[in-house]
Design a protein around this motif. Structure first.
Motif, PDB file in Angstrom:
ATOM      1  N   THR A 147       2.283   1.788  -3.426  1.00  0.00           N
ATOM      2  CA  THR A 147       1.282   2.384  -4.322  1.00  0.00           C
ATOM      3  C   THR A 147       1.200   3.895  -4.112  1.00  0.00           C
ATOM      4  O   THR A 147       1.176   4.684  -5.066  1.00  0.00           O
ATOM      5  N   GLU A 148       1.199   4.288  -2.829  1.00  0.00           N
ATOM      6  CA  GLU A 148       1.108   5.720  -2.518  1.00  0.00           C
ATOM      7  C   GLU A 148       2.363   6.466  -3.005  1.00  0.00           C
ATOM      8  O   GLU A 148       2.267   7.568  -3.566  1.00  0.00           O
ATOM      9  N   CYS A 167       4.330   5.616  -5.442  1.00  0.00           N
ATOM     10  CA  CYS A 167       4.285   5.689  -6.901  1.00  0.00           C
ATOM     11  C   CYS A 167       3.369   6.850  -7.328  1.00  0.00           C
ATOM     12  O   CYS A 167       3.651   7.572  -8.282  1.00  0.00           O
ATOM     13  N   LYS A 168       2.271   7.007  -6.565  1.00  0.00           N
ATOM     14  CA  LYS A 168       1.327   8.085  -6.880  1.00  0.00           C
ATOM     15  C   LYS A 168       1.988   9.456  -6.686  1.00  0.00           C
ATOM     16  O   LYS A 168       1.842  10.357  -7.510  1.00  0.00           O
ATOM     17  N   HIS A 225       0.841  -1.205   0.000  1.00  0.00           N
ATOM     18  CA  HIS A 225       0.000   0.000   0.000  1.00  0.00           C
ATOM     19  C   HIS A 225       0.873   1.251   0.000  1.00  0.00           C
ATOM     20  O   HIS A 225       0.579   2.231  -0.688  1.00  0.00           O
ATOM     21  N   GLU A 259      -0.591   4.712 -12.739  1.00  0.00           N
ATOM     22  CA  GLU A 259      -0.462   3.339 -13.258  1.00  0.00           C
ATOM     23  C   GLU A 259       0.795   3.176 -14.111  1.00  0.00           C
ATOM     24  O   GLU A 259       1.259   2.071 -14.346  1.00  0.00           O
TER      25      GLU A 259
END
Ligand SMILES: Cc1cc2nc3c(=O)[nH]c(=O)nc-3n(C[C@H](O)[C@H](O)[C@H](O)COP(=O)(O)OP(=O)(O)OC[C@H]3O[C@@H](n4cnc5c(N)ncnc54)[C@H](O)[C@@H]3O)c2cc1C
Lengths: 747, 288
Positions: free
Chosen positions: A534-535, A537-538, A531, A549
């Motif tokens: 993902t953050e 990468c954002k 998680h 993405e």
């Protein structure tokens, strides 16, 4: 083979120092008894000297009058109306109408010093009416046995059974009689094992504080702070969330610290003493008399086998006493008894029996070692009789993926065959043996438990990571969880700190039990790290102005996923973390679940013994543990689990036992007479880590902590038979018993 | 509890004679302090002997024997070359006591006066023919070691008396001793059976012998019949069998958590045979 050779990971499978190592070797680590607070009082507990007695009267007036005494409690200070296991826990914490075993708590005192509290305890006068008692499991189901508690049986017990049978089970499949009819050899024997204690070095210790407002704190040595919270509040009638429980470092638990024994006493005393913190530390005698050993067992096993070693039918009937309360692990013992073998015809019958002994607790693979002792001993005798190699027999009958387990479910990916083959290939098997020496082989099984699991991880401003877990670190789980988290994030092992946190910091976690911490907390930590990735990468995508993405995470940095995504240099975790305040705030990950995908573990042990034919004394010459770890995250700690399990099993096999006098009192309440193996009793235990990865875990982890205690009991019995010709069906196989068995066979 | 540190045995004896309640002497403290912490004894007077001059010394006596101070710890016995050469069986009995930590404190005198029938150093002392020097309010006397314990936990010392030294006789030529104990583990355990043999040879023939057994009777026991069974023999198989038989016959043990009557009786014979063979090898110059 050894995980060290695994190349696909950078960190998983390496052997860095454990993060808690320095504190432990320098004495800085804080264990249960190291916690103190200003104004703290000391508690002492008065325990019943009788195995079974009605408590006629307790006079605490002299104790209360002693200077320095701040509170005296008896059962009258506890709430009433509890039912089920809550009542059992309360009754075990403090005796009510009757003392049910030698060592059962009867009253407790809090005073300004330990000596004062102990002095006050001696001033409490208890009038007992001594009642008949029963210790042995087979005696407890005889018609004239003293009844421990009328009406304790649950709905599983058929009408007409002896009153001390409180749970009954039968399950199986096929037709065992038809199976026996098919066999070339049918053998049936009875086996007995004595209760043994986990023998953790750190006695139970806690400091509890409870105010008149019902808000409390507890610092405690435990395997599970949420269990402590739930059980203490249930016993004392408090609201669960009002008690905050902080676990200390833990000097061993092996299942024995997954429940409460004396913890509520410190809280009840604290409340009565005006909310002052109260410290309670058990002595070794308290631990042996009044905490939970494992059950003692009496077991009948009947097996049918063909000349080629094929098992045609198997039946087990186990009777286990787990003290004066329901809860012996007879169910688990039955589930594991035949688990390594593919069986069409199998039948299990189990009795959970009460006796005047302390309430049993979990002990490493609860039940499985007893069942293995019976089944693996009998299989070995049958192999000798039919002249079949014991490893070949096990390979022939071994369960594989897709087979139905003896206890019901279908096995997923398992590594028994690989384990048996690795055993067969080991050089220890071809070492020649001398006179009075023998080699014994046995297999064993244990599950992998999931349980409620809640983990949080957070990225710090410099790109290092902290992981908060709820599973106390007993066997190196902080190291393993740090390795998996670091591997996932792509950062160095040293950049991850794993903290075992208090109950206020996370959702409910089950204890470190069921070989679950590395599996469950590890899996949750990996998902939580995902998680955070993902953050991160954002955040990088936002800065680059591309689609999140289109960003991937490689080696601890965000980077565009291919040329189409855009051309930007990788943005490291430190860079992203350094500006988290201006890019959206803290970066963290959290995961909570009852994780799916548990991976059970099979093991096979080979032991070489030498027995002194004139004294019956057994020396362990060589010991080999081969076991499937799924994947060894930190191989040294996996080996440590294998060796530790074997060491405890060796103690159980040879000398450990609860010894009771005719008066029902425990005779061996210190380590001098409760004979765990000492270091010089054991050879270096050889290990082979088999790795059949568990597809249910991101790194392939199986539960490895418990299986290792299962095969030693039968493996040693099998080796003693080869060394002496005498078969022992009762534990411990202590020198007097072995010598008597040698003499009985005319040796 | 009052703690005393007398500087002479006479003062220690005076203190003990005048004490009204429960008195304990403090040598290494590995029995006393453990019992105190476990709540088994709560002495009113604790008399520490370690401030008395000479209590930590091992000295050669005029007759060629040894005088061992009452505070000499096990580790010092093991490090004493002369004593190890003369009485290896006595030293090995003491060295079996406890662990390295315990060895730094535990003494022969404490082991003897604690009065346990399983005390590991006592059979060796008895087999060696050792005696104790006792100081009391009325002066000193000596007593053979086998007469010191009278029942479990009780000694022949009278009120106000204490041991002021352990005395070992001169060893002489062609002699050896040995002590073996049976425990189920390898260390940190209490003897289930203990057996000590001291003997002298003429060629291969035993000319003198003393045999003592531990943990098989209320006190450590000198077994003259066992000595008789081997005197005049070469410790051949029949002699060893006879020795085992009389040693077993001398046992009057109890069944308890540590061992059964049958087991103790049987193993007493086994250990005595084995100890005799080691003693013989030592008498012939084997230093193992
Ligand atoms: C962990 C551990 C392991 C042990 N293992 C063994 C073992 O393997 N084998 C074994 O035999 N013992 C063992 N012991 C017991 C103990 O260590 C021995 O008995 C030891 O030799 C006692 O000596 P001490 O100097 O410590 O005696 P202390 O504790 O100082 O004294 C013991 C008793 O002797 C009396 N006493 C002392 N000096 C005198 C004196 N001069 N005159 C009269 N009375 C005196 C005291 O009053 C007391 O009653 C063990 C103890 C521990 C704690």
């Amino acid at each position: 083979m050894a995980k060290d050779e695994f190349k696909e990971f950078k960190l998983v499978g390496t052997r860095p120092d454990r993060p808690d190592g320095l504190d432990k070797v320098t004495g800085r680590a804080r264990y249960g008894a190291d916690i103190s607070a200003p104004g703290m009082l000391w508690a002492a507990v008065l325990r019943s000297p009788h195995a079974h007695a009605r408590i006629v009267k307790i006079d605490t007036s002299k104790a209360e009058a002693l200077t320095g005494v701040k509170a005296v409690i008896t059962r009258a200070d506890f709430p009433t109306g509890l039912t089920g296991e809550d009542w059992n826990l309360q009754e075990n914490t403090m005796a009510g109408e009757r003392a049910l075993y030698d060592g059962h708590a009867v009253a407790a005192v809090a005073a300004t010093s330990k000596l004062r509290a102990e002095e006050a305890v001696r001033l409490i006068e208890v009038e007992y009416e001594v009642l008949p008692h029963v210790i042995d499991v087979d005696d407890a189901i005889k018609p004239d046995a003293p009844v421990i508690r009328e009406g304790a049986a649950d709905a599983t017990v058929p009408e007409g059974m002896p009153p001390n049978v409180v749970r009954y089970m039968e399950f199986g499949r096929g037709d065992v009689e038809a199976g026996f009819a098919e066999a070339d050899l049918v053998m049936e024997k009875t086996y007995k094992t004595e209760a043994t204690h986990q023998g953790y070095i750190e006695p139970h210790a806690c400091m509890g504080q409870l105010g008149a407002d019902g808000k409390g704190e507890m610092w405690v040595c435990t395997q599970g702070q949420w269990f402590i919270r739930k059980m203490c509040t249930a016993v004392l009638g408090l609201e669960t969330a009002q008690l905050r429980v902080t676990p200390s470092e833990i000097g061993g638990g092996f299942g024995g610290k997954t429940t409460i024994f004396m913890e509520p006493l410190s809280l009840a005393l604290s409340k009565k003493a005006g909310g002052k913190p109260v410290k309670l530390v058990m002595s070794r005698s308290d631990v042996l008399r009044a905490t939970g050993p494992t059950a003692s067992a009496s077991m009948d096993v009947k097996i049918g086998m063909k000349k080629d070693g094929t098992i045609t039918g198997a039946r087990a009937e186990f009777r286990m006493q787990g003290g004066a309360f329901p809860g012996s692990p007879v169910d688990m013992a039955l589930y594991c008894a035949f688990a390594p073998y593919k069986l069409t015809n199998v039948e299990h019958v189990g009795y959970d029996v009460l006796a005047n002994r302390p309430k049993c607790a979990a002990y490493r693979a609860p039940g499985s070692p007893m069942g293995a002792f019976a089944v693996e001993s009998l299989l070995d005798e049958m192999c000798r009789e039919l002249d079949v190699d014991p490893l070949d027999m096990r390979l022939k009958n071994a369960v594989r993926e897709g087979d139905t387990a003896s206890y019901g479910p279908k096995y997923g990916s398992i590594g028994l065959v690989e384990t048996l083959e690795a055993t067969k290939a080991h050089p220890n098997l071809s070492i020649p043996l001398g006179p009075n020496q023998g080699r014994g082989i046995a297999a064993g099984y244990w599950f992998n438990h999931n349980g409620e699991t809640s983990v949080s991880m957070a990225i710090s401003e410099d790109g290092t990571a902290q992981v908060s877990v709820g599973t106390p670190d007993i066997g190196g789980s902080r190291a393993s969880i740090a390795l998996m988290t670091a591997e996932t994030l792509g950062i160095p092992y040293e950049d991850v700190r794993v903290n075992v946190v208090e109950t206020g910091a996370l959702g409910v976690n089950e204890p470190t039990h069921g070989s679950r911490a590395t599996f469950a907390s590890g899996k949750a930590a990996v998902i939580a790290a995902g998680h955070a990735i993902t953050e991160m990468c954002k955040r990088a995508a936002n800065e680059w102005g591309i689609d999140p993405e289109a960003v991937e995470w490689v080696d601890g940095a965000a980077q565009p996923a291919g040329d189409n995504a855009g051309k930007f240099p990788p943005m490291s975790i430190a860079e992203i973390a350094g500006k988290m305040g201006s890019t959206g705030g803290p970066i963290s990950g959290h995961h909570e679940s009852v994780p799916e995908g548990v991976g059970a573990s099979f093991g096979c042990h080979v032991v070489d013994v030498e027995v002194d034919p004139e004294t019956g004394r057994t020396t362990i010459l060589r010991y080999l543990v081969v076991q499937d770890a799924g994947r060894a995250i930190h191989p040294a700690y996996v080996e440590g689990q294998y060796q530790g399990g074997a060491a405890q099993g060796i103690g159980w096999a040879l000398n450990e036992a609860y010894i009771y006098g005719d008066d029902g009192r425990l005779q061996n309440t210190v380590f001098l007479d409760y004979r765990v193996p000492v270091a010089s009793d054991l050879p270096m235990i050889d290990t082979v880590i088999v790795e059949v990865p568990n597809p249910g875990h991101p790194y392939g982890v199986r539960g490895v902590g418990e299986t290792g205690i299962t095969p030693p009991l039968p493996a040693i019995a099998n080796a003693i038979q080869e060394a002496t010709g005498a078969r022992l069906c009762e534990l411990p196989m202590s020198p007097p018993k072995v010598l008597a068995a040698i003499k009985a066979k005319g040796g | 509890m009052r703690y005393h540190t007398p500087t002479t045995f006479e003062d220690a004896a005076q203190l003990a004679a005048q004490a009204k309640g429960l008195t304990r002497f403090l040598a290494g403290g590995t029995d006393v302090l453990v019992q105190l912490r476990a709540g088994m004894v709560q002495p009113d007077d604790l008399i520490d002997l370690k401030k008395i001059a000479g209590v930590s010394e091992i000295t050669r006596t005029d007759d060629g024997g040894w005088r061992i101070g009452v505070a000499v710890p096990g580790i010092a016995l093991g490090a004493h070359e002369g004593l190890c050469a003369d009485w290896p069986g006595v030293v090995e009995g003491m060295e079996l006591v406890g662990s390295t930590q315990i060895q730094g404190r535990a003494t022969l005198t404490g082991n003897l006066c604690n009065g346990s029938p399983a005390a590991d150093s006592v059979p060796g002392l008895v087999a060696a023919g050792a005696s104790v020097e006792i100081t009391g309010p009325g002066g000193t006397r000596t007593l053979p070691v086998e007469d010191v314990p009278v029942s479990p936990g009780k000694t022949a010392l009278k009120a106000g008396e204490l041991i002021s030294a352990i005395l070992l006789p001169p060893r002489g030529e062609n002699a050896g001793d040995a002590y073996l104990r049976f425990i189920p583990r390898t260390e940190m355990d209490i003897a289930v059976v203990g057996s000590a043999v001291s003997l002298r040879l003429d060629g291969d023939t035993v000319t003198e012998a003393r045999v003592a057994l531990g943990a098989v009777a209320p006190t450590v026991k000198l077994v003259p019949e066992a000595a008789d069974a081997i005197i005049g023999t070469t410790l051949d198989e029949p002699a060893l069998e006879a020795l085992a038989k009389v040693a077993s016959a001398a046992c009057s043990p109890i069944d308890d958590k540590r061992g059964t009557v049958a087991f103790r009786t049987e193993v007493a014979g086994v250990l005595t045979k084995r100890a005799a063979l080691i003693a013989k090898a030592r008498a012939k110059g084997d230093t193992a």
